[in-house]
Design a protein around this motif. Structure first.
Motif, PDB file in Angstrom:
ATOM      1  N   ILE A 112      -8.983  -5.065   6.026  1.00 42.38           N
ATOM      2  CA  ILE A 112      -9.008  -5.408   4.427  1.00 42.38           C
ATOM      3  C   ILE A 112      -9.359  -6.549   4.199  1.00 42.38           C
ATOM      4  O   ILE A 112      -8.851  -7.548   4.380  1.00 42.38           O
ATOM      5  CB  ILE A 112      -7.628  -4.905   4.049  1.00 42.38           C
TER       6      ILE A 112
ATOM      7  N   CYS B  30      -1.161   5.453   4.089  1.00 43.21           N
ATOM      8  CA  CYS B  30      -1.642   5.595   5.521  1.00 43.21           C
ATOM      9  C   CYS B  30      -0.580   6.633   6.458  1.00 43.21           C
ATOM     10  O   CYS B  30       0.600   6.405   6.392  1.00 43.21           O
ATOM     11  CB  CYS B  30      -1.779   4.272   6.360  1.00 43.21           C
TER      12      CYS B  30
ATOM     13  N   THR C 151      -9.979   4.544   4.916  1.00 36.81           N
ATOM     14  CA  THR C 151     -10.462   3.161   4.614  1.00 36.81           C
ATOM     15  C   THR C 151     -11.643   3.010   3.811  1.00 36.81           C
ATOM     16  O   THR C 151     -12.138   1.979   3.082  1.00 36.81           O
ATOM     17  CB  THR C 151     -10.905   2.513   5.961  1.00 36.81           C
TER      18      THR C 151
ATOM     19  N   ILE D  74      -7.992  -1.519  11.450  1.00 35.46           N
ATOM     20  CA  ILE D  74      -8.380  -1.464  10.142  1.00 35.46           C
ATOM     21  C   ILE D  74      -8.587  -2.950   9.466  1.00 35.46           C
ATOM     22  O   ILE D  74      -7.564  -3.705   9.704  1.00 35.46           O
ATOM     23  CB  ILE D  74      -7.394  -0.730   9.040  1.00 35.46           C
TER      24      ILE D  74
ATOM     25  N   ASN E 269     -10.699   7.139   8.753  1.00 38.40           N
ATOM     26  CA  ASN E 269     -12.233   6.731   8.179  1.00 38.40           C
ATOM     27  C   ASN E 269     -12.121   7.058   6.655  1.00 38.40           C
ATOM     28  O   ASN E 269     -12.577   6.024   6.023  1.00 38.40           O
ATOM     29  CB  ASN E 269     -13.210   7.440   8.927  1.00 38.40           C
TER      30      ASN E 269
ATOM     31  N   SER F 163      -5.453  -3.024  -2.615  1.00 44.49           N
ATOM     32  CA  SER F 163      -6.284  -2.268  -1.751  1.00 44.49           C
ATOM     33  C   SER F 163      -5.105  -2.157  -0.422  1.00 44.49           C
ATOM     34  O   SER F 163      -4.845  -1.138   0.044  1.00 44.49           O
ATOM     35  CB  SER F 163      -7.629  -2.657  -1.325  1.00 44.49           C
TER      36      SER F 163
ATOM     37  N   LEU G 251      -3.550   1.304   0.566  1.00 39.19           N
ATOM     38  CA  LEU G 251      -3.777   1.762   1.832  1.00 39.19           C
ATOM     39  C   LEU G 251      -2.666   1.844   2.813  1.00 39.19           C
ATOM     40  O   LEU G 251      -2.494   2.860   3.453  1.00 39.19           O
ATOM     41  CB  LEU G 251      -4.817   0.903   2.551  1.00 39.19           C
TER      42      LEU G 251
ATOM     43  N   ALA H 242     -12.280  -0.807   2.768  1.00 40.80           N
ATOM     44  CA  ALA H 242     -12.027  -1.435   3.821  1.00 40.80           C
ATOM     45  C   ALA H 242     -12.815  -1.115   5.167  1.00 40.80           C
ATOM     46  O   ALA H 242     -13.445  -0.202   4.962  1.00 40.80           O
ATOM     47  CB  ALA H 242     -10.402  -1.194   4.412  1.00 40.80           C
ATOM     48  N   SER H 243     -12.664  -1.467   6.345  1.00 38.72           N
ATOM     49  CA  SER H 243     -13.429  -1.102   7.509  1.00 38.72           C
ATOM     50  C   SER H 243     -12.423  -0.695   8.637  1.00 38.72           C
ATOM     51  O   SER H 243     -11.457  -0.969   8.531  1.00 38.72           O
ATOM     52  CB  SER H 243     -14.483  -1.919   7.770  1.00 38.72           C
ATOM     53  N   ILE H 244     -12.997   0.052   9.660  1.00 38.00           N
ATOM     54  CA  ILE H 244     -12.100   0.471  10.861  1.00 38.00           C
ATOM     55  C   ILE H 244     -13.161   0.428  12.064  1.00 38.00           C
ATOM     56  O   ILE H 244     -14.202   0.995  12.083  1.00 38.00           O
ATOM     57  CB  ILE H 244     -11.673   1.930  10.415  1.00 38.00           C
TER      58      ILE H 244
END
Length: 486
Positions: A190, A327, A383, A188, A380, A319, A323, A388-390
């Motif tokens: 951020i 999580c 994020t 992940i 998914n 964020s 997150l 964010a991206s994963i």
């Protein structure tokens, strides 16, 4: 003090002592691999290093057993490099300081490497023996098992002649493993923005330590503290109240080890420092109470630091904290088919603060593909909400149990004959390489056995001496009972 090479069985422990003396963390196995190759050639054994660095060593059958099925003994060369914070040790240069402590062999402040060094030592001891009965034998030593299973992924068809493979990477005497979990890495990212700090604020580093850690598969059901998650929990409760401005967040070191330590640097108004100290004391007492049985030693340490040049922007900070706190972590579901075995789990293993992002590395494990895919979907979605991206990588299959396995039956019957009791047939919530071997060798019959190893992937790792002897006796007896080729 009892020397390792005086323990029973001596050939195995002599090899393990050599293994401990040559650094071999994941990605840095070449020195040990070269040592093994030179030794094998000096013994007149055929040895091959494949394209990715796996070793295949062959030994002919002992007289009268030439018609038996070919057996591959399999172990991985690498070990997990974990140490206590106060231990000075370079895993790429320094030997493991193994010692005998009563019924156990331990290491001084680091992982021991009995995972999978004992299995490797047993295979090499058999290769070097002149009086152990066995049919045609192959020893497969794979690289990088602990950090990505590179060796198992890279093993190609055609290198092995074996019809049977005995994996030596199990960690409980009296249990025979016939299946394991698959897994996938999740990274992940951020994105970070930075701003100038309020220079009148005070700067501190808060370190969380004292947790047991352990293997993120076989120990995940024990309810131990995750340093990354606990520190995120503290920040979620206190960052707004205390007007914290984060500078960095770093925790854990391996995606397949439950993180024992984490730290966060931040600034806050001077008038809030007493409230911070109170909050730390109260949170420490609370967590120690919650984890009084599973993991009671959590310690929070606050240290003043120099004023940083910049702090994380407010949106990025929110964020990150949201997150991390949201999580999932730990056991997601227990298996319905195999009592007492975790079906699906997630380990929030590593957090690193970089210039443009904070990177979070997790490991998802599951006995079933749909379980793994469900956790991937959850991450998914999380994020997406956090901006964010994963990325998912390194997916490896589980090893599907085969209750009709002939070699499993041989091991079970042999164990019963030796110890006058039935072993437990198990599926392990960890990533044995057997599932990957099934792709190039789909018809290979496989089983996994080993001695009792406690707390692998942590500096508390230890291997029980008596069970190493029991494992050795079982392995030799099984080799003698391998049937003739059809």
């Amino acid at each position: 003090m009892t020397a390792l090479n005086q323990l029973y069985p001596q050939p195995l422990w002599q090899w393990f002592e050599q293994i401990c003396a040559i650094p071999h963390p994941s990605k840095y196995e070449q020195a040990l691999s070269s040592h093994i190759q030179q030794w094998a050639k000096s013994k007149g054994l055929a040895v091959v290093e494949d394209k990715v660095g796996n070793l295949i060593i062959r030994k002919p059958a002992t007289p009268g057993m030439e018609n038996r099925k070919v057996v591959a003994l399999q172990a991985h060369i690498d070990m997990v490099p974990q140490k206590n914070a106060d231990k000075v040790h370079d895993f790429e240069k320094d030997p493991i300081e193994a010692y005998v402590d009563g019924e156990w062999v331990k290491a001084n402040g680091t992982t021991l490497g009995s995972d999978n060094g004992i299995g490797m030592a047993s295979a090499l001891a058999i290769l070097g023996s002149d009086d152990i009965k066995h049919g045609p034998l192959e020893v497969l030593l794979t690289i990088d098992e602990e950090a990505g299973m590179t060796g198992a992924f890279g093993l190609e068809a055609g290198y092995l002649d074996a019809e049977i493979l005995i994996n030596t990477d199990s960690e409980q005497e009296g249990e025979i493993y016939m299946g394991c979990a698959g897994g996938v890495d999740a990274q992940i990212s951020i994105p970070l923005s930075w701003q100038a700090p309020e220079l009148s604020n005070k700067a501190f580093k808060l370190t969380l330590s004292g947790l047991k850690g352990g293997h993120s598969g076989v120990n995940i059901h024990l309810g131990r503290g995750n340093a990354n998650k606990l520190l995120a929990r503290f920040l979620f409760a206190q960052s707004d109240l205390l007007a914290l401005e984060l500078v960095d967040f770093n925790g854990g070191s391996l995606r397949n080890a439950i993180p024992r330590e984490a730290s966060v640097s931040f600034m806050l108004p001077a008038e809030n420092v007493p409230a911070l100290e109170t909050a730390i004391s109260e949170f420490q007492a609370l967590v120690r109470q919650e984890l009084a049985i599973a993991d009671p030693g959590m310690l929070l340490t606050l240290t003043a630091i120099d004023t940083p040049a910049k702090v994380i922007g407010e949106d990025a900070q929110n964020s990150l904290i949201d997150l991390l706190h949201a999580c999932p972590n730990g056991v997601m579901r227990m298996s319905d088919e195999v009592e007492g075995v975790t079906e699906t789990s997630l380990n929030v293993g590593v957090i690193n603060t970089e210039q443009e992002s904070i990177e979070i590395l997790c490991l998802i494990r599951s006995l079933i593909d749909s379980g793994r895919e469900e956790i991937q979907g959850m991450l998914n979605a999380l994020t997406n909400l956090a901006g964010a991206s994963i990325e998912f990588s390194g997916a490896y299959p589980g090893w599907k149990p085969d209750s009709t396995s002939p070699v499993m039956a041989i091991v079970r019957e042999t164990y019963n004959d030796i110890y006058k009791k039935d072993p437990t047939i198990m599926v392990i919530h960890a990533g044995l390489e057997c599932g990957l071997f099934k792709e190039p060798y789909p018809h290979m019959d496989m089983v996994s056995i080993g001695p009792t190893i406690r707390y692998p992937h942590s500096p508390d790792e230890m291997v029980n001496i008596e069970t190493v002897g029991q494992y050795w006796q079982l392995l030799l007896a099984v080799l003698e009972r391998i049937p003739a080729k059809v």
